[in-house]
Design a protein around this motif. Structure first.
Motif, PDB file in Angstrom:
ATOM      1  N   ILE A 153       0.657  -1.211  -0.064  1.00 16.88           N
ATOM      2  CA  ILE A 153       0.005   0.101   0.143  1.00 16.88           C
ATOM      3  C   ILE A 153       0.930   1.387  -0.075  1.00 16.88           C
ATOM      4  CG2 ILE A 153      -1.640   1.244   1.359  1.00 16.88           C
ATOM      5  CD1 ILE A 153      -2.896  -1.316   2.324  1.00 16.88           C
ATOM      6  N   LYS A 224      -7.153   1.100  -4.931  1.00 14.43           N
ATOM      7  CA  LYS A 224      -7.442  -0.419  -4.366  1.00 14.43           C
ATOM      8  C   LYS A 224      -7.041  -1.388  -5.641  1.00 14.43           C
ATOM      9  CE  LYS A 224      -9.533   0.966  -0.323  1.00 14.43           C
ATOM     10  NZ  LYS A 224      -8.987   0.574   0.985  1.00 14.43           N
ATOM     11  N   ASN A 227      -3.437  -1.555  -5.698  1.00 17.53           N
ATOM     12  CA  ASN A 227      -2.730  -2.307  -4.789  1.00 17.53           C
ATOM     13  C   ASN A 227      -3.021  -3.786  -5.049  1.00 17.53           C
ATOM     14  OD1 ASN A 227      -1.916  -0.012  -3.180  1.00 17.53           O
ATOM     15  ND2 ASN A 227      -3.941   0.012  -2.151  1.00 17.53           N
TER      16      ASN A 227
END
Length: 290
Positions: A153, A224, A227
């Motif tokens: 992240i 997201k 990631n």
């Protein structure tokens, strides 16, 4: 007699090598099972995020990407290549195939090699880039291949920030994809900017109620998605690494057994020769006494 001792010493040495390679093979098998499960979970998670993003794109008729900063091509010339390697060796051609791909990319650039920057995930790749001073390293600190979700992240956040600030025009990922247990393919995949072609999954066909707005939710989901994509590729590379190490150790064990077999044959031949020689000396001694 000294020759027999030397062969016996080599047999004991080969036996210790066999124990080591068999142990490393079993460790790779156990780790491979775990990484396959984690890879499957990351693929499922990535698939669902891709489906949701594609649904939002279809709702907006793809207009949402026209001025989106994640989809826009940058004016800068520097391209960042993130390479996935292992921390340790003894995994066959896993790392060397990545190094060959880096060399090919560098050669294609010709005189424009200063436009390439490299970031290695794994000690072997970092050492390779440091030894070859012609390669420009983005991060001077070594990033080990045992990445956690939190590290991924933070790494993705750093890459997105650098992309927005025009530090590099595009980001690519270089990793090994496991086609089957005997064949790996080195892939160069674009990470940023995103294109609509990257979202090729089936549509969920769900009518969403989006709040506060489709644009904000879309921009919230893209990090997201990045990631999840980096995590999936990381586990894919790790799976390929453990598979390569398992096969490499299996072949090394088989070769060690062959060497041991040959050494035992040589030992027996030398022993028989020595015994025969001693018997002849005894007989000749008895004959002389008569």
């Amino acid at each position: 007699m000294s020759n027999l001792k030397e062969i016996k010493r080599r047999i004991l040495s080969v036996e210790s090598v066999i124990k080591t390679t068999e142990a490393m093979k079993m460790i790779s098998v156990v780790k491979l099972r775990k990484t396959k499960d984690l890879l499957l979970q990351s693929k499922i998670y990535l698939d669902y995020i891709e489906m949701i993003l594609l649904d939002i794109l279809l709702i907006e008729n793809k207009k949402i990407t026209e001025k989106n900063k994640y989809f826009l091509e940058k004016k800068g010339k520097i391209q960042l290549f993130i390479v996935f390697t292992s921390d340790r060796g003894l995994c066959g051609s896993f790392n060397s195939s990545i190094f060959e791909k880096i060399h090919d990319i560098f050669q294609k650039k010709g005189n424009l090699h200063n436009e390439c920057m490299f970031l290695s995930i794994g000690k072997k790749g970092f050492d390779f880039l440091c030894k070859n001073r012609k390669y420009v390293i983005y991060n001077k600190n070594c990033i080990e291949s045992n990445l956690s979700n939190q590290k991924i992240i933070s790494l993705v956040s750093e890459l997105i920030l650098g992309f927005f600030k025009n530090k590099f025009s595009s980001i690519y990922l270089i990793y090994n994809h496991l086609k089957n247990s005997l064949f790996q393919e080195t892939i160069v995949e674009k990470f940023l900017p995103i294109t609509a072609k990257d979202l090729k999954k089936k549509i969920l066909e769900i009518s969403y109620i989006l709040e506060p707005s489709q644009k904000k939710i879309f921009n919230f989901l893209i990090p997201k998605f990045l990631n999840a994509k980096l995590l999936k590729i990381f586990w894919e590379s790790t799976t390929a690494e453990y598979t390569a190490r398992m096969i490499s150790m299996h072949k090394a064990t088989e070769n060690a057994y062959d060497i041991k077999h040959d050494l035992i044959l040589n030992y027996n031949k030398e022993r028989q020769t020595t015994i025969t020689k001693e018997i002849l000396e005894i007989i000749s001694g008895l004959e002389s006494m008569k």
